[in-house]
Design a protein around this motif. Structure first.
Motif, short mmCIF file in Angstrom:
data_model
loop_
_atom_site.label_atom_id
_atom_site.label_comp_id
_atom_site.label_asym_id
_atom_site.label_seq_id
_atom_site.Cartn_x
_atom_site.Cartn_y
_atom_site.Cartn_z
N VAL A 57 0.84 -1.19 0.00
CA VAL A 57 0.00 0.00 0.00
C VAL A 57 0.88 1.24 0.00
O VAL A 57 1.95 1.27 0.60
CB VAL A 57 -0.98 0.03 1.19
N SER A 58 0.40 2.28 -0.69
CA SER A 58 1.18 3.50 -0.86
C SER A 58 1.20 4.36 0.40
O SER A 58 2.19 5.02 0.68
CB SER A 58 0.62 4.31 -2.03
N ASP A 59 0.10 4.36 1.14
CA ASP A 59 0.01 5.20 2.33
C ASP A 59 -0.35 4.32 3.53
O ASP A 59 -1.53 4.09 3.81
CB ASP A 59 -1.03 6.30 2.12
N VAL A 60 0.66 3.82 4.21
CA VAL A 60 0.46 2.92 5.34
C VAL A 60 -0.36 3.59 6.44
O VAL A 60 -1.30 3.00 6.97
CB VAL A 60 1.82 2.43 5.90
N PHE A 92 2.65 -4.28 8.73
CA PHE A 92 1.85 -3.46 9.65
C PHE A 92 0.45 -4.05 9.84
O PHE A 92 -0.18 -3.84 10.87
CB PHE A 92 1.74 -2.02 9.13
N LEU A 93 -0.05 -4.80 8.86
CA LEU A 93 -1.39 -5.38 8.99
C LEU A 93 -1.46 -6.37 10.14
O LEU A 93 -2.50 -6.54 10.76
CB LEU A 93 -1.79 -6.07 7.68
N ASP A 94 -0.35 -7.04 10.41
CA ASP A 94 -0.33 -8.00 11.50
C ASP A 94 0.27 -7.44 12.78
O ASP A 94 0.23 -8.09 13.81
CB ASP A 94 0.45 -9.25 11.07
N ASP A 95 0.82 -6.24 12.72
CA ASP A 95 1.48 -5.64 13.88
C ASP A 95 0.71 -4.45 14.46
O ASP A 95 1.26 -3.67 15.22
CB ASP A 95 2.89 -5.16 13.51
N GLN A 96 -0.54 -4.31 14.11
CA GLN A 96 -1.30 -3.15 14.58
C GLN A 96 -1.40 -3.17 16.10
O GLN A 96 -1.49 -4.23 16.71
CB GLN A 96 -2.71 -3.15 14.00
#
Length: 188
Positions: A57-60, A92-96
């Protein structure tokens, strides 16, 4: 995956930027309205969104904000990264830091030679996400539903169109509907 391959064999090219926030918001809206409609009928509904992407994704930050905004929707998000892009930013999807997890990232290349591993990685978090959603909202499972075979209604199917795919001597694909006429590319 086969549908993905067929789509891209047609010559379509994916390009950046990879922005998924609008897709996520639309899916959440759909999931909420579907669950509300199901509840009105005494049923339950939960949605899973599968996104196939060839880039991170361009904008995490915007994506994290969006996921946090929609985390209470009856929705699981699975994003599968396909290709040779650097997907390290997708972790980041799994580290939120949120205590509600609705997103999972799977890097296809890590599982491309083992379909069972790909299936497991893709579906791994969904059962827990579904149970957590219903528990957070105090929704108990509906009682088991027993149906007799005689109660199953099979509706008439639409007429099928048979398509045969052949490859010509030059390697070009020739697709001829049953009873149809083949017109070679460039002849029309």
């Amino acid at each position: 995956i086969q549908a993905y391959r067929q789509t891209f064999s047609s010559g379509i090219v994916m390009s950046g930027p990879t922005v998924v926030t609008e897709v996520l918001q639309t899916a959440a809206t759909f999931a909420i309205s579907s669950q509300e409609a199901a509840m009105a009928e005494g049923k339950q509904k939960y949605t899973t969104l599968l996104i196939l992407t060839d880039g991170a994704v361009s904008d995490v930050a915007a994506t994290v904000r969006c996921i946090n905004e929609i985390k209470n929707a009856p929705l699981s998000i699975v994003i599968v990264g396909i290709g040779s892009a650097d997907f390290s930013d997708m972790q980041f999807l799994d580290d939120q830091s949120s205590n509600i997890d609705i997103a999972q990232f799977v890097e296809f290349n890590k599982h491309k030679h083992d379909s069972a591993s790909l299936i497991n990685a893709t579906l791994e978090e969904i059962p827990t996400q579904l149970v957590n959603y219903f528990q957070r909202h105090g929704i108990l499972p509906n009682p088991p539903f027993q149906m007799e075979e005689a109660d199953i209604v099979v509706e008439a199917e639409e007429e099928e169109i048979h398509v045969t795919i052949d490859f010509g001597a030059d390697g070009n694909t020739m697709s001829v509907p049953s009873g149809g006429i083949y017109i070679p590319p460039g002849a029309y």
